[in-house]
Design an enzyme around this catalytic site. Structure first.
Site, PDB file in Angstrom:
ATOM      1  N   GLY A  96      57.555  58.421   1.095  1.00 62.17           N
ATOM      2  CA  GLY A  96      57.986  57.028   0.969  1.00 62.17           C
ATOM      3  C   GLY A  96      57.013  56.188   0.178  1.00 62.17           C
ATOM      4  N   SER A  97      57.486  55.495  -0.853  1.00 62.80           N
ATOM      5  CA  SER A  97      56.559  54.800  -1.734  1.00 62.80           C
ATOM      6  C   SER A  97      57.313  53.978  -2.772  1.00 62.80           C
ATOM      7  CB  SER A  97      55.645  55.817  -2.417  1.00 62.80           C
ATOM      8  OG  SER A  97      56.382  56.969  -2.781  1.00 62.80           O
TER       9      SER A  97
END
EC number: 4.1.1.65
Length: 214
Positions: free
Chosen positions: A181-182
């Protein structure tokens, strides 16, 4: 630059291997609950670290998305390298997206800069200035500079970028990834304008993110 193995990102293989081995051990010990949990973790890791082949569009005067995800911001912001105001397109990746990052254009990496920081939710605006991030500048054959920023998020704590200054990248070529996640921010050179809308889904190396003005 960053080749997959059997359709999986290299950086994910140790994690997948650990979960798979743990599943086997728990199964042999006849601990069904733990074996099931470990098996689910293995399946999740296989899905997260997938790295499919992509074919980038070949038309001139375009830049492609460096990440799978959703466009979470369009507007102007200060380039983290030069400080000048530029058009920026931000793509947020959740844990179910492919997390391998690709170059938006064909060019040479003229600069790589790691910036330590915090781990706020990557969908927030302050993530662009406060979170841990890695910046590369890709300069194309016409001298246009694209600043691409990998940003760690609330869950993501590991930015991977084997690319270095002087490396040649092709449009859509893999150059790194962010684990779990980013967000990716792309600062466009003057003369380029966003070709996507807020909330639009993107596919790394395929979706046209920006176009050069006629």
């Amino acid at each position: 630059m960053y080749k997959p193995i059997c359709g999986l990102a290299r950086d994910g293989l140790p994690i997948i291997g650990v979960f798979a081995l743990t599943t086997l051990v728990f199964a042999l010990l006849r601990w069904p609950c733990l074996a099931t949990i470990s098996l689910l973790a293995t399946i999740f890791s296989l899905n997260f670290f997938r790295d499919p082949d992509r074919t980038a569009p070949t038309e001139n005067g375009i830049a492609v998305s460096p990440a799978d995800g959703v466009v979470c911001k369009l507007g102007e912001a200060a380039d983290p390298i030069t400080g000048e105001m530029r058009q920026v397109v931000c793509v947020f990746m959740n844990v179910f997206n492919v997390h391998v990052n690709r170059s938006p254009v064909t060019g040479v990496i003229s600069e790589v800069r790691y910036i330590p920081g915090k781990f706020f939710n990557a969908s927030l605006d302050k993530a662009s200035t406060d979170n841990e991030r890695n910046v590369i500048v890709v300069t194309d054959s016409e001298g246009a500079r694209f600043t691409v920023v990998q940003i760690a998020g609330l869950i993501a704590r590991r930015i991977v970028c084997p690319a270095k200054a002087g490396d040649q990248l092709k449009r859509g070529e893999r150059y790194g990834m962010i684990k779990f996640g980013s967000r990716l921010d792309v600062y466009l050179p003057h003369g380029y304008h966003p070709a996507v809308a807020m909330g639009q889904k993107t596919m790394a190396g395929v979706t046209v993110l920006a176009k050069k003005a006629d």
